[in-house]
Design a protein around this motif. Structure first.
Motif, PDB file in Angstrom:
ATOM      1  N   GLN A  48       0.925  -1.366   0.255  1.00 15.91           N
ATOM      2  CA  GLN A  48       0.064  -0.018   0.011  1.00 15.91           C
ATOM      3  C   GLN A  48       0.806   1.375  -0.006  1.00 15.91           C
ATOM      4  O   GLN A  48       1.916   1.579   0.822  1.00 15.91           O
ATOM      5  CB  GLN A  48      -0.723   0.119   1.153  1.00 15.91           C
ATOM      6  CG  GLN A  48      -1.763   1.186   1.387  1.00 15.91           C
ATOM      7  CD  GLN A  48      -2.412   1.375   2.855  1.00 15.91           C
ATOM      8  OE1 GLN A  48      -2.620   0.241   3.431  1.00 15.91           O
ATOM      9  NE2 GLN A  48      -3.164   2.345   2.901  1.00 15.91           N
ATOM     10  N   MET A  49       0.433   2.234  -0.727  1.00 15.30           N
ATOM     11  CA  MET A  49       1.025   3.568  -0.903  1.00 15.30           C
ATOM     12  C   MET A  49       0.606   4.541   0.227  1.00 15.30           C
ATOM     13  O   MET A  49      -0.651   4.444   0.490  1.00 15.30           O
ATOM     14  CB  MET A  49       0.914   4.029  -2.120  1.00 15.30           C
ATOM     15  CG  MET A  49       1.865   5.349  -2.573  1.00 15.30           C
ATOM     16  SD  MET A  49       3.501   4.668  -2.765  1.00 15.30           S
ATOM     17  CE  MET A  49       4.337   6.030  -3.170  1.00 15.30           C
ATOM     18  N   VAL A  50       1.431   5.114   1.110  1.00 10.29           N
ATOM     19  CA  VAL A  50       1.074   6.046   2.017  1.00 10.29           C
ATOM     20  C   VAL A  50       1.407   7.355   1.353  1.00 10.29           C
ATOM     21  O   VAL A  50       2.568   7.492   0.862  1.00 10.29           O
ATOM     22  CB  VAL A  50       1.358   5.818   3.482  1.00 10.29           C
ATOM     23  CG1 VAL A  50       0.996   4.660   4.078  1.00 10.29           C
ATOM     24  CG2 VAL A  50       3.144   5.699   3.363  1.00 10.29           C
ATOM     25  N   HIS A  51       0.836   8.395   2.008  1.00 12.52           N
ATOM     26  CA  HIS A  51       1.100   9.777   1.247  1.00 12.52           C
ATOM     27  C   HIS A  51       1.339  10.811   2.497  1.00 12.52           C
ATOM     28  O   HIS A  51       1.354  12.097   1.982  1.00 12.52           O
ATOM     29  CB  HIS A  51      -0.131  10.124   0.478  1.00 12.52           C
ATOM     30  CG  HIS A  51      -0.610   9.368  -0.777  1.00 12.52           C
ATOM     31  ND1 HIS A  51       0.352   9.231  -1.917  1.00 12.52           N
ATOM     32  CD2 HIS A  51      -1.488   8.407  -0.848  1.00 12.52           C
ATOM     33  CE1 HIS A  51      -0.212   8.433  -2.636  1.00 12.52           C
ATOM     34  NE2 HIS A  51      -1.385   7.683  -2.172  1.00 12.52           N
ATOM     35  N   THR A  52       1.146  10.317   3.708  1.00 15.67           N
ATOM     36  CA  THR A  52       1.323  11.636   4.789  1.00 15.67           C
ATOM     37  C   THR A  52       2.286  10.857   5.845  1.00 15.67           C
ATOM     38  O   THR A  52       2.198   9.399   5.944  1.00 15.67           O
ATOM     39  CB  THR A  52      -0.077  11.801   5.171  1.00 15.67           C
ATOM     40  OG1 THR A  52      -0.683  10.881   6.035  1.00 15.67           O
ATOM     41  CG2 THR A  52      -0.753  12.606   4.159  1.00 15.67           C
ATOM     42  N   MET A  53       2.778  11.758   6.727  1.00 18.08           N
ATOM     43  CA  MET A  53       3.515  11.092   7.592  1.00 18.08           C
ATOM     44  C   MET A  53       2.728  10.346   8.849  1.00 18.08           C
ATOM     45  O   MET A  53       2.706   9.354   9.517  1.00 18.08           O
ATOM     46  CB  MET A  53       4.259  12.134   8.510  1.00 18.08           C
ATOM     47  CG  MET A  53       5.777  12.347   7.974  1.00 18.08           C
ATOM     48  SD  MET A  53       6.880  10.997   8.193  1.00 18.08           S
ATOM     49  CE  MET A  53       7.076  10.553   9.663  1.00 18.08           C
ATOM     50  N   GLU A  54       1.256  11.043   9.121  1.00 10.83           N
ATOM     51  CA  GLU A  54       0.334  10.299   9.735  1.00 10.83           C
ATOM     52  C   GLU A  54      -0.224   8.919   9.394  1.00 10.83           C
ATOM     53  O   GLU A  54      -0.235   8.104  10.174  1.00 10.83           O
ATOM     54  CB  GLU A  54      -0.940  11.496   9.851  1.00 10.83           C
ATOM     55  CG  GLU A  54      -0.805  12.681  10.418  1.00 10.83           C
ATOM     56  CD  GLU A  54      -0.174  13.681   9.503  1.00 10.83           C
ATOM     57  OE1 GLU A  54       0.295  13.303   8.265  1.00 10.83           O
ATOM     58  OE2 GLU A  54       0.597  14.815  10.177  1.00 10.83           O
ATOM     59  N   GLU A  55      -0.145   8.831   8.063  1.00  7.79           N
ATOM     60  CA  GLU A  55      -0.534   7.330   7.609  1.00  7.79           C
ATOM     61  C   GLU A  55       0.637   6.391   7.912  1.00  7.79           C
ATOM     62  O   GLU A  55       0.399   5.280   8.317  1.00  7.79           O
ATOM     63  CB  GLU A  55      -0.880   7.335   5.819  1.00  7.79           C
ATOM     64  CG  GLU A  55      -2.028   7.980   5.477  1.00  7.79           C
ATOM     65  CD  GLU A  55      -2.183   7.816   4.002  1.00  7.79           C
ATOM     66  OE1 GLU A  55      -2.823   7.236   3.628  1.00  7.79           O
ATOM     67  OE2 GLU A  55      -1.455   8.672   3.417  1.00  7.79           O
ATOM     68  N   ILE A 109       6.779  12.862   0.720  1.00  7.47           N
ATOM     69  CA  ILE A 109       6.558  13.025   2.264  1.00  7.47           C
ATOM     70  C   ILE A 109       8.054  13.724   2.530  1.00  7.47           C
ATOM     71  O   ILE A 109       8.765  12.673   3.023  1.00  7.47           O
ATOM     72  CB  ILE A 109       6.297  11.991   3.010  1.00  7.47           C
ATOM     73  CG1 ILE A 109       4.944  11.272   2.268  1.00  7.47           C
ATOM     74  CG2 ILE A 109       5.884  12.200   4.354  1.00  7.47           C
ATOM     75  CD1 ILE A 109       4.484   9.870   2.874  1.00  7.47           C
ATOM     76  N   PRO A 110       8.396  14.773   2.381  1.00  8.58           N
ATOM     77  CA  PRO A 110       9.967  15.111   2.679  1.00  8.58           C
ATOM     78  C   PRO A 110      10.440  14.934   4.180  1.00  8.58           C
ATOM     79  O   PRO A 110      11.554  14.815   4.316  1.00  8.58           O
ATOM     80  CB  PRO A 110      10.008  16.561   2.110  1.00  8.58           C
ATOM     81  CG  PRO A 110       8.669  16.769   2.004  1.00  8.58           C
ATOM     82  CD  PRO A 110       7.920  15.921   1.694  1.00  8.58           C
ATOM     83  N   GLU A 111       9.497  15.074   4.979  1.00 10.19           N
ATOM     84  CA  GLU A 111       9.817  15.162   6.390  1.00 10.19           C
ATOM     85  C   GLU A 111      10.176  13.423   6.853  1.00 10.19           C
ATOM     86  O   GLU A 111      10.684  13.464   7.962  1.00 10.19           O
ATOM     87  CB  GLU A 111       8.623  15.531   7.468  1.00 10.19           C
ATOM     88  CG  GLU A 111       7.399  14.893   7.218  1.00 10.19           C
ATOM     89  CD  GLU A 111       6.338  15.361   6.213  1.00 10.19           C
ATOM     90  OE1 GLU A 111       5.172  15.250   6.392  1.00 10.19           O
ATOM     91  OE2 GLU A 111       6.912  15.874   5.238  1.00 10.19           O
ATOM     92  N   VAL A 112       9.918  12.457   6.129  1.00 10.75           N
ATOM     93  CA  VAL A 112      10.207  11.326   6.324  1.00 10.75           C
ATOM     94  C   VAL A 112      11.607  11.167   6.498  1.00 10.75           C
ATOM     95  O   VAL A 112      12.213  10.285   7.342  1.00 10.75           O
ATOM     96  CB  VAL A 112       9.691  10.175   5.338  1.00 10.75           C
ATOM     97  CG1 VAL A 112      10.535  10.216   3.987  1.00 10.75           C
ATOM     98  CG2 VAL A 112       9.558   8.839   6.013  1.00 10.75           C
ATOM     99  N   ALA A 113      12.553  11.883   5.705  1.00 15.67           N
ATOM    100  CA  ALA A 113      14.088  11.796   5.864  1.00 15.67           C
ATOM    101  C   ALA A 113      14.196  12.089   7.135  1.00 15.67           C
ATOM    102  O   ALA A 113      15.405  11.468   8.223  1.00 15.67           O
ATOM    103  CB  ALA A 113      14.721  12.476   5.108  1.00 15.67           C
ATOM    104  N   GLY A 114      13.869  13.117   7.858  1.00 13.57           N
ATOM    105  CA  GLY A 114      14.358  13.556   9.185  1.00 13.57           C
ATOM    106  C   GLY A 114      13.644  12.607  10.406  1.00 13.57           C
ATOM    107  O   GLY A 114      14.377  12.582  11.281  1.00 13.57           O
TER     108      GLY A 114
END
Length: 107
Positions: A2-9, A59-64
């Motif tokens: 499944q593809m997720v599109h937000t940090m919340e997901e 989701i660029p915040e995933v890196a941090g």
């Protein structure tokens, strides 16, 4: 997967499933595109693992949030805690061995 599109997901998946595999890639990454089908095939043997795919550009915040410096990254979580990760050139034998060990011990 499944593809997720937000940090919340992404966070929801990690914290609401006993075992979760997170695959992080970027659209222009040839290694990412080559590895994904291999990981999906491997996961067919582990039906209880919730697998999600996240695009680091979307989701660029995933890196941090996960200290990611290169892609692809595969992270496996057990009850919300990271158990192991593999990055860039992922040896499939090693991934399967680690996944199997956790899966068979817990599930």
């Amino acid at each position: 997967m499944q593809m997720v599109h937000t940090m919340e997901e992404l966070e929801h998946t990690i914290h609401h499933h006993t075992m979760a595999l997170v695959y992080i890639s970027r659209p222009n990454c040839s290694v990412c595109h080559a590895l994904l089908p291999q990981v999906e095939l491997l996961l067919e043997s582990y039906p209880e693992v919730k697998a999600v795919h996240a695009d680091a550009d979307e989701i660029p915040e995933v890196a941090g949030a996960f200290s990611i410096f290169t892609v692809p990254v595969i992270m496996v979580f057990l009850e919300g805690k990271e158990m192991f990760r593999e990055a860039r050139f992922v040896p499939m034998e090693s991934l399967e061995r680690q996944l199997s060990k956790i899966y068979n011990a817990i599930l």
